[in-house]
Design a protein around this motif. Structure first.
Motif, PDB file in Angstrom:
ATOM      1  N   ALA A  19       9.630 -19.629 -42.604  1.00  0.00           N
ATOM      2  CA  ALA A  19       9.857 -21.065 -42.409  1.00  0.00           C
ATOM      3  C   ALA A  19      11.055 -21.310 -41.509  1.00  0.00           C
ATOM      4  O   ALA A  19      11.023 -22.170 -40.618  1.00  0.00           O
ATOM      5  CB  ALA A  19      10.055 -21.746 -43.761  1.00  0.00           C
ATOM      6  N   PHE A  20      12.120 -20.533 -41.711  1.00  0.00           N
ATOM      7  CA  PHE A  20      13.323 -20.666 -40.885  1.00  0.00           C
ATOM      8  C   PHE A  20      13.017 -20.321 -39.430  1.00  0.00           C
ATOM      9  O   PHE A  20      13.380 -21.063 -38.506  1.00  0.00           O
ATOM     10  CB  PHE A  20      14.422 -19.766 -41.427  1.00  0.00           C
ATOM     11  N   LEU A  21      12.324 -19.214 -39.214  1.00  0.00           N
ATOM     12  CA  LEU A  21      11.975 -18.811 -37.853  1.00  0.00           C
ATOM     13  C   LEU A  21      11.035 -19.823 -37.201  1.00  0.00           C
ATOM     14  O   LEU A  21      11.167 -20.139 -36.011  1.00  0.00           O
ATOM     15  CB  LEU A  21      11.337 -17.426 -37.871  1.00  0.00           C
ATOM     16  N   ALA A  49       1.673  -5.170 -36.558  1.00  0.00           N
ATOM     17  CA  ALA A  49       3.104  -5.373 -36.316  1.00  0.00           C
ATOM     18  C   ALA A  49       3.465  -6.844 -36.158  1.00  0.00           C
ATOM     19  O   ALA A  49       4.632  -7.216 -36.313  1.00  0.00           O
ATOM     20  CB  ALA A  49       3.535  -4.615 -35.060  1.00  0.00           C
ATOM     21  N   ARG A  50       2.474  -7.698 -35.852  1.00  0.00           N
ATOM     22  CA  ARG A  50       2.787  -9.089 -35.537  1.00  0.00           C
ATOM     23  C   ARG A  50       2.216 -10.070 -36.565  1.00  0.00           C
ATOM     24  O   ARG A  50       1.964 -11.238 -36.258  1.00  0.00           O
ATOM     25  CB  ARG A  50       2.271  -9.421 -34.136  1.00  0.00           C
ATOM     26  N   ILE A 156      11.234  -2.636 -35.571  1.00  0.00           N
ATOM     27  CA  ILE A 156      11.584  -1.626 -36.565  1.00  0.00           C
ATOM     28  C   ILE A 156      10.851  -0.341 -36.206  1.00  0.00           C
ATOM     29  O   ILE A 156       9.682  -0.140 -36.574  1.00  0.00           O
ATOM     30  CB  ILE A 156      11.230  -2.105 -37.982  1.00  0.00           C
ATOM     31  N   THR A 157      11.504   0.527 -35.479  1.00  0.00           N
ATOM     32  CA  THR A 157      10.836   1.725 -34.955  1.00  0.00           C
ATOM     33  C   THR A 157      10.590   2.781 -36.029  1.00  0.00           C
ATOM     34  O   THR A 157       9.853   3.739 -35.787  1.00  0.00           O
ATOM     35  CB  THR A 157      11.662   2.337 -33.815  1.00  0.00           C
ATOM     36  N   TYR A 164       7.423  -6.151 -35.765  1.00  0.00           N
ATOM     37  CA  TYR A 164       8.017  -7.098 -34.813  1.00  0.00           C
ATOM     38  C   TYR A 164       8.610  -8.274 -35.582  1.00  0.00           C
ATOM     39  O   TYR A 164       7.908  -8.975 -36.309  1.00  0.00           O
ATOM     40  CB  TYR A 164       6.913  -7.571 -33.885  1.00  0.00           C
ATOM     41  N   ILE A 165       9.926  -8.490 -35.426  1.00  0.00           N
ATOM     42  CA  ILE A 165      10.606  -9.620 -36.067  1.00  0.00           C
ATOM     43  C   ILE A 165      11.279 -10.449 -34.980  1.00  0.00           C
ATOM     44  O   ILE A 165      12.189  -9.960 -34.303  1.00  0.00           O
ATOM     45  CB  ILE A 165      11.653  -9.153 -37.090  1.00  0.00           C
ATOM     46  N   PRO A 166      10.867 -11.691 -34.778  1.00  0.00           N
ATOM     47  CA  PRO A 166      11.518 -12.515 -33.753  1.00  0.00           C
ATOM     48  C   PRO A 166      12.919 -12.911 -34.179  1.00  0.00           C
ATOM     49  O   PRO A 166      13.191 -13.091 -35.368  1.00  0.00           O
ATOM     50  CB  PRO A 166      10.599 -13.731 -33.654  1.00  0.00           C
ATOM     51  N   LYS A 167      13.806 -13.038 -33.222  1.00  0.00           N
ATOM     52  CA  LYS A 167      15.141 -13.532 -33.522  1.00  0.00           C
ATOM     53  C   LYS A 167      15.110 -15.058 -33.564  1.00  0.00           C
ATOM     54  O   LYS A 167      14.355 -15.692 -32.827  1.00  0.00           O
ATOM     55  CB  LYS A 167      16.131 -13.039 -32.460  1.00  0.00           C
TER      56      LYS A 167
END
Length: 220
Positions: A19-21, A49-50, A156-157, A164-167
């Motif tokens: 929700a924040f992103l 990953a997405r 996160i390799t 995949y985590i968006p900033k």
């Protein structure tokens, strides 16, 4: 007691993060936009990953998302349900045949959309597996790729899928690719190749959108 607390707490924390992103990322859409009121139904395909921000891409969807029966899959399923999505449990490695049958029967009753990670739950990463083709054959639904990307992100390799985590406070794009129809008598290899090419093209369009100025921070 600790396990029960984690089962309750983790999905709610993930939902808060999503929700924040969702509120802080400036999203653009290419190739159309998902409309839950549209009469056409699809199998929406997105890489494992997405999965985090797919609630933005498919907001309002009342179809079903296929989620693995592993413990981590339970957290994902509970998070999706908190967002208003419905899930069916199973994967190519556990409960796959039963899940496929349940999805086919569900479609026959409800004529609904489906969401699926064609490379999940264990990979190979970003490679389409046969289960997606089988679902398309048995339902007659076209497979439509949906891939999102952001200008800045963490990867996160250490995870098999390079999750995949968006900033926050970045820009994002959601690309809705061309739908691929799979005939009931189609050759499996040719169908896999067609869907893989569509997924790759959609991912390329998403990832190249911010290529000139994007930044990736790898997390091990």
């Amino acid at each position: 007691m600790r396990e029960r607390l984690l089962i309750w707490l983790v999905p709610r924390l993930i939902r808060l993060i999503i929700a924040f992103l969702s509120l802080t990322i400036r999203w653009q859409r290419l190739g159309g936009c998902y409309d839950p009121a549209a009469p056409e139904r699809h199998i929406f395909a997105f890489w494992h990953a997405r999965i985090l921000m797919m609630g933005v891409a498919l907001r309002g969807c009342r179809g079903y998302t296929l989620i693995s029966e592993h413990r981590d899959g339970g957290y994902i399923a509970d998070t999706l349900q908190l967002q208003g999505f419905r899930t069916i449990r199973g994967s190519s490695t556990r409960g796959g045949a039963r899940a496929l049958l349940q999805m086919v029967r569900t479609y026959q009753k409800e004529r609904c959309d489906f969401g699926i990670t064609p490379d999940g739950p264990k990979g190979p990463r970003e490679r389409v597996q046969l289960g997606t083709i089988q679902l398309a054959k048995k339902t007659g639904l076209p497979i439509r790729p949906v891939i999102w990307a952001t200008k800045r992100q963490w990867r996160i390799t250490s995870s098999w899928d390079h999750f995949y985590i968006p900033k926050p406070f970045t820009a994002g794009v959601i690309v809705y690719g061309e739908a691929v129809s799979v005939a009931a008598d189609a050759d499996d290899h040719e169908a896999l190749l067609s869907v893989q090419q569509a997924m790759d093209a959609t991912q390329q369009a998403a990832d190249s959108f911010f290529k000139q100025t994007g930044s990736v921070e790898q997390v091990r």
